[in-house]
Write a protein that holds these residues in place. Structure first.
Motif, PDB file in Angstrom:
ATOM      1  N   GLU A  41     -31.374 -39.131 -20.459  1.00  0.00           N
ATOM      2  CA  GLU A  41     -31.776 -38.237 -21.549  1.00  0.00           C
ATOM      3  C   GLU A  41     -30.700 -38.116 -22.612  1.00  0.00           C
ATOM      4  N   ILE A  80     -39.613 -36.789 -25.271  1.00  0.00           N
ATOM      5  CA  ILE A  80     -40.027 -35.899 -24.175  1.00  0.00           C
ATOM      6  C   ILE A  80     -40.561 -34.597 -24.758  1.00  0.00           C
ATOM      7  N   GLU A  81     -39.809 -34.032 -25.677  1.00  0.00           N
ATOM      8  CA  GLU A  81     -40.259 -32.768 -26.270  1.00  0.00           C
ATOM      9  C   GLU A  81     -39.526 -32.523 -27.575  1.00  0.00           C
ATOM     10  N   ALA A 130     -44.193 -40.494 -23.006  1.00  0.00           N
ATOM     11  CA  ALA A 130     -44.787 -40.780 -21.689  1.00  0.00           C
ATOM     12  C   ALA A 130     -46.306 -40.751 -21.807  1.00  0.00           C
ATOM     13  N   VAL A 138     -42.160 -26.848 -16.556  1.00  0.00           N
ATOM     14  CA  VAL A 138     -42.209 -28.288 -16.282  1.00  0.00           C
ATOM     15  C   VAL A 138     -41.971 -28.533 -14.791  1.00  0.00           C
ATOM     16  N   VAL A 183     -45.315 -35.736 -13.885  1.00  0.00           N
ATOM     17  CA  VAL A 183     -44.800 -34.485 -14.444  1.00  0.00           C
ATOM     18  C   VAL A 183     -45.973 -33.613 -14.889  1.00  0.00           C
ATOM     19  N   ILE A 185     -41.533 -31.533 -12.021  1.00  0.00           N
ATOM     20  CA  ILE A 185     -41.403 -32.950 -11.684  1.00  0.00           C
ATOM     21  C   ILE A 185     -41.911 -33.079 -10.246  1.00  0.00           C
ATOM     22  N   LYS A 222     -47.071 -28.272 -26.407  1.00  0.00           N
ATOM     23  CA  LYS A 222     -46.714 -29.653 -26.034  1.00  0.00           C
ATOM     24  C   LYS A 222     -47.905 -30.582 -26.284  1.00  0.00           C
ATOM     25  N   GLU A 234     -48.154 -35.899 -17.138  1.00  0.00           N
ATOM     26  CA  GLU A 234     -47.649 -37.134 -17.748  1.00  0.00           C
ATOM     27  C   GLU A 234     -46.858 -38.006 -16.796  1.00  0.00           C
ATOM     28  N   GLU A 235     -46.746 -39.217 -17.216  1.00  0.00           N
ATOM     29  CA  GLU A 235     -45.993 -40.242 -16.500  1.00  0.00           C
ATOM     30  C   GLU A 235     -44.522 -39.818 -16.432  1.00  0.00           C
ATOM     31  N   PHE A 236     -43.861 -40.097 -15.322  1.00  0.00           N
ATOM     32  CA  PHE A 236     -42.431 -39.821 -15.181  1.00  0.00           C
ATOM     33  C   PHE A 236     -41.646 -40.970 -15.802  1.00  0.00           C
ATOM     34  N   LEU A 237     -40.776 -40.638 -16.733  1.00  0.00           N
ATOM     35  CA  LEU A 237     -39.964 -41.672 -17.377  1.00  0.00           C
ATOM     36  C   LEU A 237     -38.612 -41.743 -16.696  1.00  0.00           C
ATOM     37  N   MET A 279     -35.905 -39.498 -23.873  1.00  0.00           N
ATOM     38  CA  MET A 279     -35.509 -40.282 -22.703  1.00  0.00           C
ATOM     39  C   MET A 279     -35.270 -41.694 -23.217  1.00  0.00           C
ATOM     40  N   LYS A 291     -47.053 -30.107 -16.852  1.00  0.00           N
ATOM     41  CA  LYS A 291     -46.442 -29.217 -17.842  1.00  0.00           C
ATOM     42  C   LYS A 291     -47.414 -28.180 -18.377  1.00  0.00           C
ATOM     43  N   LYS A 324     -29.130 -28.927 -17.549  1.00  0.00           N
ATOM     44  CA  LYS A 324     -30.082 -27.815 -17.382  1.00  0.00           C
ATOM     45  C   LYS A 324     -30.042 -27.213 -15.972  1.00  0.00           C
TER      46      LYS A 324
HETATM   47  P1  AMP Z   1     -38.998 -30.290 -21.281  1.00  0.00           P
HETATM   48  O1  AMP Z   1     -39.051 -28.798 -21.200  1.00  0.00           O
HETATM   49  O2  AMP Z   1     -40.292 -30.938 -21.711  1.00  0.00           O
HETATM   50  O3  AMP Z   1     -37.783 -30.805 -22.000  1.00  0.00           O
HETATM   51  O4  AMP Z   1     -38.739 -30.776 -19.791  1.00  0.00           O
HETATM   52  C1  AMP Z   1     -37.628 -30.312 -19.059  1.00  0.00           C
HETATM   53  C2  AMP Z   1     -36.962 -31.462 -18.375  1.00  0.00           C
HETATM   54  O5  AMP Z   1     -37.887 -32.127 -17.511  1.00  0.00           O
HETATM   55  C3  AMP Z   1     -36.487 -32.551 -19.334  1.00  0.00           C
HETATM   56  O6  AMP Z   1     -35.227 -32.256 -19.861  1.00  0.00           O
HETATM   57  C4  AMP Z   1     -36.473 -33.754 -18.428  1.00  0.00           C
HETATM   58  O7  AMP Z   1     -35.303 -33.749 -17.638  1.00  0.00           O
HETATM   59  C5  AMP Z   1     -37.634 -33.519 -17.517  1.00  0.00           C
HETATM   60  N1  AMP Z   1     -38.841 -34.215 -17.988  1.00  0.00           N
HETATM   61  C6  AMP Z   1     -39.813 -33.733 -18.781  1.00  0.00           C
HETATM   62  N2  AMP Z   1     -40.761 -34.667 -18.998  1.00  0.00           N
HETATM   63  C7  AMP Z   1     -40.385 -35.771 -18.328  1.00  0.00           C
HETATM   64  C8  AMP Z   1     -40.949 -37.080 -18.143  1.00  0.00           C
HETATM   65  N3  AMP Z   1     -42.121 -37.420 -18.686  1.00  0.00           N
HETATM   66  N4  AMP Z   1     -40.273 -37.962 -17.384  1.00  0.00           N
HETATM   67  C9  AMP Z   1     -39.106 -37.631 -16.792  1.00  0.00           C
HETATM   68  N5  AMP Z   1     -38.523 -36.419 -16.927  1.00  0.00           N
HETATM   69  C10 AMP Z   1     -39.153 -35.495 -17.668  1.00  0.00           C
END
Ligand code: AMP
Ligand code: GLY
Length: 421
Positions: A190, A280-281, A118, A153, A141, A155, A103, A183-186, A271, A143, A212
């Motif tokens: 999604e 996000i990823e 973010a 991850v 967040v 939150i 990441k 990271e900042e929460f967005l 997002m 990670k 999920k």
């Molecule tokens: P990821 O494995 O990075 O996709 O993260 C898993 C889940 O966490 C995502 O599908 C989002 O719902 C949530 N998430 C990850 N990063 C953020 C972020 N910066 N802000 C808000 N939600 C996030």
């Protein structure tokens, strides 16, 4: 043509069934596959980390093309390994696969190429990370950098929960951790955006939204995915242009600048905040269960698309879709994502009556003496296509209910945002 598909989940059964429809296919092998793939392909029991064995088997059996489903072999460099083998392999190389494998790699690309994402910080030890929390805003967040099967991850609503995440990651819960990402929460909605690329040209490969969390109302623990629907309700031509120009194209350019031409499916987890996309990823493959949700809508021969990518001729191919709403519900083993029993008998499956708009994709299943047993947390995917999401969900639910498997559970509210709101 002889085709090998690497993986054993619902995504791979869906790939297998789509490839099977091509008139160009002579035989399909699945490494290692599941009970569903065994009906239409030859399952081959090989440890997926043993690239040598996969290569030897592919050469002996004159396989022309390998399609890689899951991320792990891609991140471990299976595509580079097959480079001089004379066998086409569909998926990104090791450099490009870092988009999912790290990441932090992706975040650095975002920084260098001004891709919206973010705000973030990278920390090399837990005391540094924890002291950052003193002046941080919550939620935030935390990670893990590497592959964590969707689990690395956190939150975090407050400092205490962030500290737990930081400590668990540095203590090796998701493998050796050199660095951590905060990271900042967005706050937005999604969506997942897919493309396919031949290294020169990219084409859109539909949108989807997965669920999920294990419980209805999107609550409870994270899972590999309890269901999905396609298309996303958010997509429109303006947003699509922003996603391509601000996120996907600069990423492909960044990889090119590193000497890697992206070949394969690419899945951007986004997002959308007030109409603006943030990355996000990335996943360097199709999603699971998004793949099962999207492929039934594909009109064009999937094998032709993949062949065009191998030959760098994607530019000349038009990818066509059925204008339908697709919805997938995943039937899971009771207890998933925590403890559950394997080898629970699933009978009646062959008695289900499917129309041409219904699809059943096996995931964690295996055959023992011609009977089907569960073999994993996510067991069977039920997908239905129709003119609206409610009808699609009703049909998928009807099929699951008629299977009436006592070992399983599922979410009845998949697609609630596009159906109930
Ligand atoms: P990821 O494995 O990075 O996709 O993260 C898993 C889940 O966490 C995502 O599908 C989002 O719902 C949530 N998430 C990850 N990063 C953020 C972020 N910066 N802000 C808000 N939600 C996030
Ligand atoms: N559905 C999420 C994933 O495939 O990673």
């Amino acid at each position: 043509m002889k085709v090998g598909i690497i993986g054993s989940g619902g995504r791979e059964h869906a790939l297998c069934l789509s490839i099977k429809q091509s008139s160009k296919v002579e035989k399909i092998y699945c490494f290692p596959g599941n009970a569903g793939t065994s009906e239409i392909a030859q399952n081959v029991e090989i440890d997926l980390s043993d690239f040598n064995k996969i290569k030897e088997y592919s050469i002996t059996n004159e396989i022309n093309l390998l399609i890689v489903g899951p991320e792990k072999p891609l991140v471990d460099g299976i595509v580079d390994f097959f480079n001089d083998s004379g066998i086409n392999i569909f998926g990104p190389d090791k450099i490009s696969s870092q988009l999912e494998g790290s990441k932090i790699f992706t975040k650095k690309i975002c920084e260098d190429y001004k891709i919206p994402t973010a705000k973030f910080g990278i920390f090399g030890n837990s005391s540094q990370a924890i002291s950052f929390l003193d002046n941080a805003q919550f939620p935030l967040v935390v990670k893990a950098d590497g592959l964590a099967s969707g689990k690395g991850v956190y939150i975090c609503e407050n400092k205490a929960s962030a500290e737990i995440g930081i400590k668990e990651i540095f203590n090796g819960k998701f493998g050796i951790a050199k660095d951590i990402l905060i990271e900042e929460f967005l706050d937005g909605e999604e969506m997942s955006y897919f493309i396919v690329s031949d290294g020169k040209k990219i084409k859109s490969f539909e949108t989807a939204q997965d669920h999920k969390r294990v419980l209805e109302g999107d609550k409870g623990a994270n899972t590999g995915g309890m269901g999905a629907y396609s298309p996303s309700r958010l997509i429109n031509p303006t947003l699509e242009e922003k996603i391509l120009n601000k996120i996907i194209k600069p990423t492909i350019q960044a990889l090119r600048d590193m000497g890697s031409n992206y070949k394969g499916f690419l899945y951007a987890g986004l997002m959308i905040v007030k109409g603006e996309p943030y990355l996000i990823e990335y996943n360097v493959r199709m999603g699971d269960p998004e793949c099962q949700t999207i492929l039934p809508k594909l009109k064009t021969d999937l094998l032709e698309i993949i062949e065009a990518c191998c030959q760098e001729k994607l530019k000349d191919l038009k990818i066509e879709w059925h204008d339908k709403k697709s919805l997938c519900i995943v039937l899971c083993s009771k207890g998933y994502p925590d403890k559950y029993n394997n080898e629970v008998l699933i009978d009646n499956i062959e008695k289900l009556s499917l129309t041409k708009n219904d699809f059943i994709y096996h995931a964690g299943t295996k055959k023992i003496e011609n009977k089907i047993y569960s073999n994993g947390g996510r067991v069977i995917n039920f997908v239905s296509l129709s003119s609206n999401f409610k009808k699609s969900r009703d049909k998928a639910l009807e099929l699951i209910n008629s299977l009436d498997w006592s070992g399983g559970f599922f979410r009845k509210d998949i697609g609630h945002k596009v159906i109930d709101e």
